[in-house]
Design a protein around this motif. Structure first.
Motif, PDB file in Angstrom:
ATOM      1  N   SER A 186      46.726  39.725  31.632  1.00 60.93           N
ATOM      2  CA  SER A 186      45.397  39.102  31.695  1.00 60.93           C
ATOM      3  C   SER A 186      44.436  39.853  32.611  1.00 60.93           C
ATOM      4  O   SER A 186      43.223  39.776  32.411  1.00 60.93           O
ATOM      5  N   THR A 187      44.939  40.586  33.590  1.00 61.55           N
ATOM      6  CA  THR A 187      44.040  41.332  34.480  1.00 61.55           C
ATOM      7  C   THR A 187      43.343  42.484  33.755  1.00 61.55           C
ATOM      8  O   THR A 187      42.124  42.641  33.883  1.00 61.55           O
ATOM      9  N   PRO A 188      44.071  43.317  32.961  1.00 60.97           N
ATOM     10  CA  PRO A 188      43.356  44.315  32.155  1.00 60.97           C
ATOM     11  C   PRO A 188      42.358  43.675  31.195  1.00 60.97           C
ATOM     12  O   PRO A 188      41.274  44.226  30.947  1.00 60.97           O
ATOM     13  N   LEU A 189      42.707  42.497  30.654  1.00 62.18           N
ATOM     14  CA  LEU A 189      41.778  41.774  29.790  1.00 62.18           C
ATOM     15  C   LEU A 189      40.533  41.368  30.579  1.00 62.18           C
ATOM     16  O   LEU A 189      39.406  41.484  30.067  1.00 62.18           O
ATOM     17  N   ALA A 190      40.735  40.902  31.813  1.00 67.91           N
ATOM     18  CA  ALA A 190      39.604  40.509  32.653  1.00 67.91           C
ATOM     19  C   ALA A 190      38.698  41.706  32.946  1.00 67.91           C
ATOM     20  O   ALA A 190      37.470  41.583  32.964  1.00 67.91           O
ATOM     21  N   ILE A 191      39.288  42.863  33.169  1.00 67.90           N
ATOM     22  CA  ILE A 191      38.505  44.080  33.416  1.00 67.90           C
ATOM     23  C   ILE A 191      37.687  44.433  32.171  1.00 67.90           C
ATOM     24  O   ILE A 191      36.496  44.754  32.261  1.00 67.90           O
ATOM     25  N   PHE A 192      38.334  44.359  31.004  1.00 70.66           N
ATOM     26  CA  PHE A 192      37.647  44.650  29.741  1.00 70.66           C
ATOM     27  C   PHE A 192      36.469  43.704  29.522  1.00 70.66           C
ATOM     28  O   PHE A 192      35.357  44.139  29.189  1.00 70.66           O
ATOM     29  N   LEU A 193      36.707  42.391  29.719  1.00 70.74           N
ATOM     30  CA  LEU A 193      35.653  41.406  29.501  1.00 70.74           C
ATOM     31  C   LEU A 193      34.541  41.556  30.533  1.00 70.74           C
ATOM     32  O   LEU A 193      33.359  41.367  30.215  1.00 70.74           O
ATOM     33  N   GLY A 194      34.900  41.912  31.760  1.00 71.26           N
ATOM     34  CA  GLY A 194      33.886  42.137  32.788  1.00 71.26           C
ATOM     35  C   GLY A 194      32.957  43.277  32.418  1.00 71.26           C
ATOM     36  O   GLY A 194      31.734  43.182  32.589  1.00 71.26           O
ATOM     37  N   ASN A 195      33.533  44.358  31.912  1.00 68.99           N
ATOM     38  CA  ASN A 195      32.713  45.497  31.477  1.00 68.99           C
ATOM     39  C   ASN A 195      31.896  45.154  30.231  1.00 68.99           C
ATOM     40  O   ASN A 195      30.721  45.520  30.124  1.00 68.99           O
ATOM     41  N   LYS A 196      32.525  44.440  29.290  1.00 67.16           N
ATOM     42  CA  LYS A 196      31.861  44.126  28.030  1.00 67.16           C
ATOM     43  C   LYS A 196      30.651  43.209  28.235  1.00 67.16           C
ATOM     44  O   LYS A 196      29.588  43.406  27.631  1.00 67.16           O
ATOM     45  N   PHE A 197      30.825  42.195  29.079  1.00 62.93           N
ATOM     46  CA  PHE A 197      29.757  41.206  29.278  1.00 62.93           C
ATOM     47  C   PHE A 197      28.949  41.450  30.559  1.00 62.93           C
ATOM     48  O   PHE A 197      28.201  40.588  31.006  1.00 62.93           O
ATOM     49  N   LYS A 198      29.128  42.649  31.122  1.00 59.48           N
ATOM     50  CA  LYS A 198      28.330  43.082  32.277  1.00 59.48           C
ATOM     51  C   LYS A 198      28.481  42.154  33.481  1.00 59.48           C
ATOM     52  O   LYS A 198      27.519  41.875  34.197  1.00 59.48           O
ATOM     53  N   ILE A 199      29.704  41.701  33.702  1.00 64.02           N
ATOM     54  CA  ILE A 199      29.988  40.944  34.932  1.00 64.02           C
ATOM     55  C   ILE A 199      30.444  41.975  35.955  1.00 64.02           C
ATOM     56  O   ILE A 199      31.629  42.131  36.253  1.00 64.02           O
ATOM     57  N   ILE A 200      29.481  42.678  36.484  1.00 64.14           N
ATOM     58  CA  ILE A 200      29.732  43.867  37.290  1.00 64.14           C
ATOM     59  C   ILE A 200      29.109  43.706  38.668  1.00 64.14           C
ATOM     60  O   ILE A 200      28.003  43.179  38.818  1.00 64.14           O
ATOM     61  N   ARG A 251      33.567  42.237  38.477  1.00 61.82           N
ATOM     62  CA  ARG A 251      33.910  41.135  39.375  1.00 61.82           C
ATOM     63  C   ARG A 251      34.366  39.941  38.533  1.00 61.82           C
ATOM     64  O   ARG A 251      33.940  38.800  38.736  1.00 61.82           O
ATOM     65  N   SER A 252      35.239  40.243  37.598  1.00 64.44           N
ATOM     66  CA  SER A 252      35.702  39.258  36.614  1.00 64.44           C
ATOM     67  C   SER A 252      37.163  38.886  36.808  1.00 64.44           C
ATOM     68  O   SER A 252      37.814  38.369  35.894  1.00 64.44           O
ATOM     69  N   GLY A 253      37.710  39.135  37.995  1.00 66.11           N
ATOM     70  CA  GLY A 253      39.122  38.814  38.248  1.00 66.11           C
ATOM     71  C   GLY A 253      39.438  37.339  38.107  1.00 66.11           C
ATOM     72  O   GLY A 253      40.594  36.973  37.880  1.00 66.11           O
ATOM     73  N   GLY A 254      38.414  36.491  38.246  1.00 67.99           N
ATOM     74  CA  GLY A 254      38.632  35.056  38.072  1.00 67.99           C
ATOM     75  C   GLY A 254      39.174  34.707  36.701  1.00 67.99           C
ATOM     76  O   GLY A 254      39.883  33.702  36.540  1.00 67.99           O
ATOM     77  N   ILE A 255      38.846  35.524  35.700  1.00 66.62           N
ATOM     78  CA  ILE A 255      39.362  35.285  34.342  1.00 66.62           C
ATOM     79  C   ILE A 255      40.884  35.356  34.338  1.00 66.62           C
ATOM     80  O   ILE A 255      41.560  34.513  33.739  1.00 66.62           O
ATOM     81  N   SER A 256      41.433  36.355  35.012  1.00 68.78           N
ATOM     82  CA  SER A 256      42.881  36.507  35.097  1.00 68.78           C
ATOM     83  C   SER A 256      43.518  35.342  35.843  1.00 68.78           C
ATOM     84  O   SER A 256      44.550  34.798  35.415  1.00 68.78           O
ATOM     85  N   ILE A 257      42.910  34.937  36.960  1.00 69.55           N
ATOM     86  CA  ILE A 257      43.447  33.833  37.750  1.00 69.55           C
ATOM     87  C   ILE A 257      43.434  32.544  36.931  1.00 69.55           C
ATOM     88  O   ILE A 257      44.415  31.780  36.923  1.00 69.55           O
ATOM     89  N   TYR A 258      42.341  32.299  36.226  1.00 67.27           N
ATOM     90  CA  TYR A 258      42.221  31.070  35.436  1.00 67.27           C
ATOM     91  C   TYR A 258      43.250  31.040  34.302  1.00 67.27           C
ATOM     92  O   TYR A 258      43.901  30.013  34.073  1.00 67.27           O
ATOM     93  N   ILE A 259      43.403  32.148  33.593  1.00 72.76           N
ATOM     94  CA  ILE A 259      44.393  32.216  32.509  1.00 72.76           C
ATOM     95  C   ILE A 259      45.788  31.932  33.052  1.00 72.76           C
ATOM     96  O   ILE A 259      46.577  31.176  32.451  1.00 72.76           O
ATOM     97  N   SER A 260      46.119  32.507  34.191  1.00 75.34           N
ATOM     98  CA  SER A 260      47.439  32.298  34.803  1.00 75.34           C
ATOM     99  C   SER A 260      47.663  30.832  35.139  1.00 75.34           C
ATOM    100  O   SER A 260      48.734  30.271  34.863  1.00 75.34           O
ATOM    101  N   ILE A 261      46.654  30.188  35.731  1.00 77.43           N
ATOM    102  CA  ILE A 261      46.779  28.781  36.119  1.00 77.43           C
ATOM    103  C   ILE A 261      46.975  27.899  34.888  1.00 77.43           C
ATOM    104  O   ILE A 261      47.848  27.027  34.868  1.00 77.43           O
ATOM    105  N   VAL A 262      46.180  28.123  33.849  1.00 77.43           N
ATOM    106  CA  VAL A 262      46.269  27.303  32.635  1.00 77.43           C
ATOM    107  C   VAL A 262      47.636  27.462  31.974  1.00 77.43           C
ATOM    108  O   VAL A 262      48.269  26.473  31.570  1.00 77.43           O
TER     109      VAL A 262
END
Length: 324
Positions: free
Chosen positions: A29-43, A61-72
């Motif tokens: 999920s962390t590489p996914l978070a990096i990809f989504l951060g770049n794609k949606f300009k969460i930089i 600055r999209s690491g929260g995506i990885s944390i949220y996926i892990s928690i869910v």
């Protein structure tokens, strides 16, 4: 302390199993978070604001995506779907998406606090709050009633911002939170709160995997959504897990384990007020920034914080279980 060590050995399989689940989920999920951060300009752009930034290159600055996926995923695996647990995950979801908007667009202080208190009160209204205060060395128990809701909200929002404050250098907040998660989990498990403990063990594993990408030089930042989620989960589970009776000795453990971020909050508020500014205004005068200015590298500062957190955590465990 010997009892805790023996308990860890006895439950080594469960601890290892959920740690590895969290580790592998975060590894994907962390590489996914990096990809989504770049794609949606969460930089996080160093020159995009008037804030002084430590990093020189744009970093997602999209690491929260990885944390949220892990928690869910951890919640789904454990399958604890009662009212209280659903309230916790709902509060986490509102906090995540609200602070993700802050990572993307930037929110005002009032808007951020609104999101934080909303998530806190959702958890409170679904059964997560301090209920009584027990005086150590006596049989005195004080029911705190409505005051418990206020104290709980302040505790949750305080830790959300405490973890966010120490998220100023690569790997700092994620590493400290990983150590805190482990010690809070072991103690919760020892006191019989298995499901909550396993979530924290899984979160610890997630953070260890996340550190591969977040340790200096970081390829992804936690962002407000990631740091906020960590503060939320640590505060929530410290209440629901081993500490829901709010005995002064049991509350000592999360205070010790989270000693660094808590200290950063109080010193920041006092410093800003003494300088005549707002206690909520961003600055770079935190302890870790001062160490950086003195010439210590980001890696050394992170390791110093890890060691201090480890020492404080062991001290908190000894205090909690060594005093009857």
């Amino acid at each position: 302390m010997k009892e805790i060590i023996g308990f860890i050995n006895k439950n080594f399989f469960n601890i290892s199993y959920y740690f590895l689940i969290g580790f592998f989920v975060s590894s994907f999920s962390t590489p996914l978070a990096i990809f989504l951060g770049n794609k949606f300009k969460i930089i996080d752009l160093p020159k995009a604001s008037d804030r002084k930034k430590i990093h020189k290159e744009p970093v997602p600055r999209s690491g929260g995506i990885s944390i949220y996926i892990s928690i869910v995923i951890l919640f789904l695996i454990i399958q604890k779907f009662n009212k209280q647990f659903l309230g916790i995950i709902l509060g986490a979801t509102i906090l995540f998406f609200g602070l993700l908007m802050d990572d993307k667009y930037g929110l005002t202080v009032r808007q951020k606090f609104s999101v934080q208190f909303l998530s806190a009160f959702i958890a409170i209204f679904t059964g997560t709050q301090f209920t009584q205060l027990s005086i150590p060395f006596t049989d005195t128990v004080i029911k705190i009633g409505f005051l418990g809701s206020i104290l709980t909200a302040l505790w949750i929002v305080g830790l959300i911002n405490a973890i966010n404050i120490i998220d100023g250098l690569d790997g700092l907040a994620s590493g400290v939170s990983a150590i805190a998660s482990f010690f809070l989990a072991i103690t919760a498990m020892y006191k019989g709160h298995l499901n909550l403990a396993l979530i924290l063990i899984g979160l610890c594993g997630s953070l260890v995997a996340f550190l591969i990408y977040n340790f200096h030089p970081a390829r992804v930042f936690l962002g407000d959504s990631g740091a906020g989620l960590l503060g939320y989960m640590l505060s929530i589970i410290s209440i629901v897990g081993a500490y829901k009776t709010t005995t002064l000795l049991s509350v000592a453990l999360p205070i010790f384990v989270l000693g660094i971020p808590i200290a950063e909050v109080f010193t920041s508020i006092i410093r800003r007020i003494m300088h005549g500014g707002s206690p909520f205004k961003y600055d770079t005068e935190h302890i870790h920034y001062r160490l950086l200015k003195k010439g210590l590298s980001q890696r050394k500062i992170a390791l110093i914080y890890y060691i201090i957190t480890l020492v404080l955590s062991v001290t908190g465990v000894i205090l909690t279980f060594g005093v009857k």
